[in-house]
Design a protein around this motif. Sequence first.
Motif, PDB file in Angstrom:
ATOM      1  N   GLY A 249      10.353   2.351   6.454  1.00 36.23           N
ATOM      2  CA  GLY A 249      10.020   2.970   5.818  1.00 36.23           C
ATOM      3  C   GLY A 249       9.284   1.767   4.264  1.00 36.23           C
ATOM      4  N   ASP A 250       9.749   0.609   4.036  1.00 39.05           N
ATOM      5  CA  ASP A 250       8.947  -0.173   3.608  1.00 39.05           C
ATOM      6  C   ASP A 250       7.230  -0.125   3.452  1.00 39.05           C
ATOM      7  N   ARG A 251       6.826  -0.599   3.002  1.00 41.04           N
ATOM      8  CA  ARG A 251       5.537  -1.382   3.003  1.00 41.04           C
ATOM      9  C   ARG A 251       5.747  -2.427   2.904  1.00 41.04           C
ATOM     10  N   VAL A 252       5.075  -3.143   3.415  1.00 42.36           N
ATOM     11  CA  VAL A 252       4.944  -4.435   3.266  1.00 42.36           C
ATOM     12  C   VAL A 252       2.863  -5.298   3.661  1.00 42.36           C
ATOM     13  N   LYS A 253       2.791  -6.259   3.176  1.00 44.75           N
ATOM     14  CA  LYS A 253       2.132  -7.183   3.278  1.00 44.75           C
ATOM     15  C   LYS A 253       2.157  -7.777   4.454  1.00 44.75           C
ATOM     16  N   VAL A 254       1.000  -7.998   5.620  1.00 44.30           N
ATOM     17  CA  VAL A 254       0.823  -8.956   6.229  1.00 44.30           C
ATOM     18  C   VAL A 254      -0.334  -9.613   6.305  1.00 44.30           C
ATOM     19  N   ALA A 255      -0.784 -11.141   6.819  1.00 44.36           N
ATOM     20  CA  ALA A 255      -1.194 -12.384   6.885  1.00 44.36           C
ATOM     21  C   ALA A 255      -1.753 -12.627   8.661  1.00 44.36           C
ATOM     22  N   ILE A 256      -2.993 -12.082   9.033  1.00 44.98           N
ATOM     23  CA  ILE A 256      -3.471 -12.661  10.074  1.00 44.98           C
ATOM     24  C   ILE A 256      -4.575 -13.352   9.714  1.00 44.98           C
ATOM     25  N   ALA A 257      -3.938 -14.636  10.755  1.00 45.37           N
ATOM     26  CA  ALA A 257      -4.742 -15.818  10.189  1.00 45.37           C
ATOM     27  C   ALA A 257      -5.862 -15.621  11.705  1.00 45.37           C
ATOM     28  N   GLY A 258      -6.673 -14.816  12.282  1.00 46.80           N
ATOM     29  CA  GLY A 258      -7.319 -14.955  13.401  1.00 46.80           C
ATOM     30  C   GLY A 258      -8.900 -15.694  13.033  1.00 46.80           C
ATOM     31  N   SER A 259      -9.892 -15.428  13.939  1.00 39.13           N
ATOM     32  CA  SER A 259     -10.454 -16.946  13.539  1.00 39.13           C
ATOM     33  C   SER A 259     -11.908 -16.481  13.547  1.00 39.13           C
ATOM     34  N   GLY A 260     -12.124 -16.866  12.865  1.00 38.12           N
ATOM     35  CA  GLY A 260     -12.999 -16.845  11.528  1.00 38.12           C
ATOM     36  C   GLY A 260     -12.970 -15.693  10.092  1.00 38.12           C
ATOM     37  N   ARG A 261     -12.112 -14.947  10.143  1.00 39.10           N
ATOM     38  CA  ARG A 261     -12.647 -13.875   9.477  1.00 39.10           C
ATOM     39  C   ARG A 261     -10.598 -13.244   8.614  1.00 39.10           C
ATOM     40  N   THR A 262      -9.939 -14.431   8.864  1.00 41.30           N
ATOM     41  CA  THR A 262      -8.883 -14.472   7.798  1.00 41.30           C
ATOM     42  C   THR A 262      -8.270 -12.981   7.178  1.00 41.30           C
ATOM     43  N   THR A 263      -7.241 -12.534   7.321  1.00 42.62           N
ATOM     44  CA  THR A 263      -7.561 -11.414   6.656  1.00 42.62           C
ATOM     45  C   THR A 263      -5.831 -11.090   5.733  1.00 42.62           C
ATOM     46  N   VAL A 264      -5.382 -10.443   4.848  1.00 43.57           N
ATOM     47  CA  VAL A 264      -4.001  -9.720   4.737  1.00 43.57           C
ATOM     48  C   VAL A 264      -4.687  -8.384   4.602  1.00 43.57           C
ATOM     49  N   PHE A 265      -3.341  -7.746   5.277  1.00 41.66           N
ATOM     50  CA  PHE A 265      -3.412  -6.427   5.228  1.00 41.66           C
ATOM     51  C   PHE A 265      -2.277  -6.521   4.577  1.00 41.66           C
ATOM     52  N   ASP A 266      -2.669  -5.217   3.196  1.00 39.61           N
ATOM     53  CA  ASP A 266      -1.390  -4.476   2.752  1.00 39.61           C
ATOM     54  C   ASP A 266      -1.513  -3.210   3.119  1.00 39.61           C
ATOM     55  N   ASP A 267      -0.019  -1.781   2.559  1.00 43.88           N
ATOM     56  CA  ASP A 267       0.030  -0.745   3.242  1.00 43.88           C
ATOM     57  C   ASP A 267       0.149  -0.383   4.837  1.00 43.88           C
ATOM     58  N   VAL A 268       1.250  -1.802   4.876  1.00 46.41           N
ATOM     59  CA  VAL A 268       1.495  -1.833   6.369  1.00 46.41           C
ATOM     60  C   VAL A 268       3.134  -1.596   6.577  1.00 46.41           C
ATOM     61  N   ALA A 269       2.939   0.005   6.974  1.00 46.92           N
ATOM     62  CA  ALA A 269       4.715   0.110   7.150  1.00 46.92           C
ATOM     63  C   ALA A 269       5.704  -0.390   8.726  1.00 46.92           C
ATOM     64  N   ILE A 270       6.606   0.008   7.860  1.00 48.50           N
ATOM     65  CA  ILE A 270       8.222  -0.730   8.224  1.00 48.50           C
ATOM     66  C   ILE A 270       8.863   0.597   8.807  1.00 48.50           C
TER      67      ILE A 270
END
Lengths: 209, 209
Positions: A154-175
């Motif tokens: 039920g927690d919500r976390v942040k996840v960083a995705i270091a992809g090619s040319g479009r690095t992004t941090v997704f908030d609102d990621v459910a556990i």
Amino acid sequence: MQEQQVREAISNVLEQMRQRPIPLGISNRHVHLSASDYQALFPNEPLTVRKELLQPGQYAAEQTVTLSGPKGFLKNVRILGPLRSRTQVEISKTDARSLGVAAPLRLSGQLEQSPGIKLISPYGELSLAQGVIVALRHIHMSPLDALVYGVQQGDRVKVAIAGSGRTTVFDDVAIRVSPQMTLEMHIDTDEANAAGADDPAALIRLVRE
Amino acid sequence: MQEQQVREAISNVLEQMRQRPIPLGISNRHVHLSASDYQALFPNEPLTVRKELLQPGQYAAEQTVTLSGPKGFLKNVRILGPLRSRTQVEISKTDARSLGVAAPLRLSGQLEQSPGIKLISPYGELSLAQGVIVALRHIHMSPLDALVYGVQQGDRVKVAIAGSGRTTVFDDVAIRVSPQMTLEMHIDTDEANAAGADDPAALIRLVRE
């Protein structure tokens, strides 16, 4: 060995476990079916395994359906097995727009007041009254993974995705924690595209604050 | 008034300007055409304005084309005016997959070794040898905006989008500065969907580190 040294050793191991890249699953549009809905669409055909998925017991089936909405249709939408207690259709927001269906952003299983859609198989069709959602991005975890990361169901976390040319941090990621689950982040195709995560070398890690 | 007070007053004004939400433009797939390519597709029809865009002088035209790739086609793809020195087709990664075209992630205008595609108008068709890209997310700025934010042409910044249920921080956002530009962030439909930025209430701000 002193207690202090033991604590430090454990702490180091935990930190190394937390630094592991998180496996990523990119969810293309798919359908989970109840036994009765499957029976209505494929009356004389058992659901068969095409490919095992990373989550234990889950698989992509050989069988596919067409989704037909007010504005368009999408062919070859894969059924995921095994069959479930309720039918659920998971699409991206891009899909929602092309189908003309106002699918809400939801955790899997939360289908209240979601729109329906028509499913078409080679043998017939079925109009669902509800069940079409855009899945909330989430991480599957075993209870041990949850302990390691210090998070819970039920927690919500942040996840960083270091992809090619479009690095992004997704908030609102459910556990999502269950003994039947193994560590894997699930995002949809829109999210994967936005983060460059369609690159197999993309690196996924939980952001700790 | 002391010099110190003047400095503080200016600093406060600048900080308030930096706190303004950045206007967001969600770019659906579109085509920029050279005069000769436009002439080939619409030989007897002037390019006409359907809707002015936020960037001064830029507009969505009445005219549309169909994109036809090896795996599929997309109808009603809008031409943006005015005509340019080179033809460029901007699509999302979702579009790239459905067309079957390996469009690279690029800044506008960087078309080297990009793939081509076939454009179809009501009057004819045109096979491009190159020009299909997925646009790198970017912020248009006037030189004054750039001064306020302390950035310059070519910088890469982070932008937080507080969208509905899918708050996201996009890294790798390019800064584009010109006296002909007004403050506006451009992202494509995949990125907008991933961040919940299709919600008009989504709040956009530059992340300062």
